[in-house]
Design an enzyme around this catalytic site. Structure first.
Site: not given
Ligand code: ADP
Length: 159
Positions: A41, A17, A91, A128
């Site tokens: 959640k 992130h 990703r 995460s």
């Molecule tokens: P969600 O929106 O599904 O709860 P997250 O909070 O895990 O997802 O992630 C928020 C954003 O960060 C999403 O666009 C996700 O694709 C991106 N993201 C998550 N992990 C990575 C990573 N390792 N590299 C780049 N972008 C990521």
């Protein structure tokens, strides 16, 4: 002035992130990290207030990054804070199908465009969910999360 919103659960924020925010920061005048508070959640690792506070700490070095908590549709939040673009990280191809649907829905709802930033290979395997799993079994996640998150995770999993 251009502004982009980067929505997600960020439970917890990790280096994948961080990379996306730093790259978006070079493209936009303002980057707003929007932390989703999801009442469905019931058992997050960190409550959304703490997530917001920690994320602010992680981006203290970037002047044009703001952090908000959201409980409604991303497009509504984008409208209220004046964001022109939604940022999402990609990703792998497996992310794409779902992300495409969301981008199309958001475009139909409000006209807002989504910009996909492909992750660099260093962090493409991080999520995460995996970080939470490794930490639950007291694995070392120090390579994958920024310092303030690591500090809080150590506290959370101390016992
Ligand atoms: P969600 O929106 O599904 O709860 P997250 O909070 O895990 O997802 O992630 C928020 C954003 O960060 C999403 O666009 C996700 O694709 C991106 N993201 C998550 N992990 C990575 C990573 N390792 N590299 C780049 N972008 C990521």
């Amino acid at each position: 002035m251009t502004a982009a919103i980067f929505p997600g659960s960020f439970d917890p924020l990790h280096n994948g992130h961080v990379e996306i925010v730093e790259r978006a920061h070079r493209l936009f005048d303002r980057v707003i990290v929007a932390v989703l508070r999801n009442p469905q959640k019931s058992d997050p690792l960190f409550p959304s207030e703490l997530r917001e506070q920690l994320i602010r700490e992680c981006f203290a070095h970037l002047r044009h990054v703001e952090v908000v908590t959201m409980q409604t549709l991303v497009v509504e939040v984008a409208r209220s804070i004046g964001a022109d673009v939604i940022i999402r990280g990609l990703r792998a191809v497996s992310d794409f199908e779902n992300e495409l649907q969301m981008a199309q829905m958001n475009q139909q709802l409000s006209g807002i465009e989504t910009l996909f930033i492909p992750t660099g290979s260093t962090y493409s395997f991080i999520s995460s969910r995996l970080i939470r799993e490794v930490a639950t079994f007291v694995g070392d996640v120090s390579l994958f999360v920024p310092e303030p998150i690591l500090r809080e995770m150590k506290e959370r999993f101390r016992d």
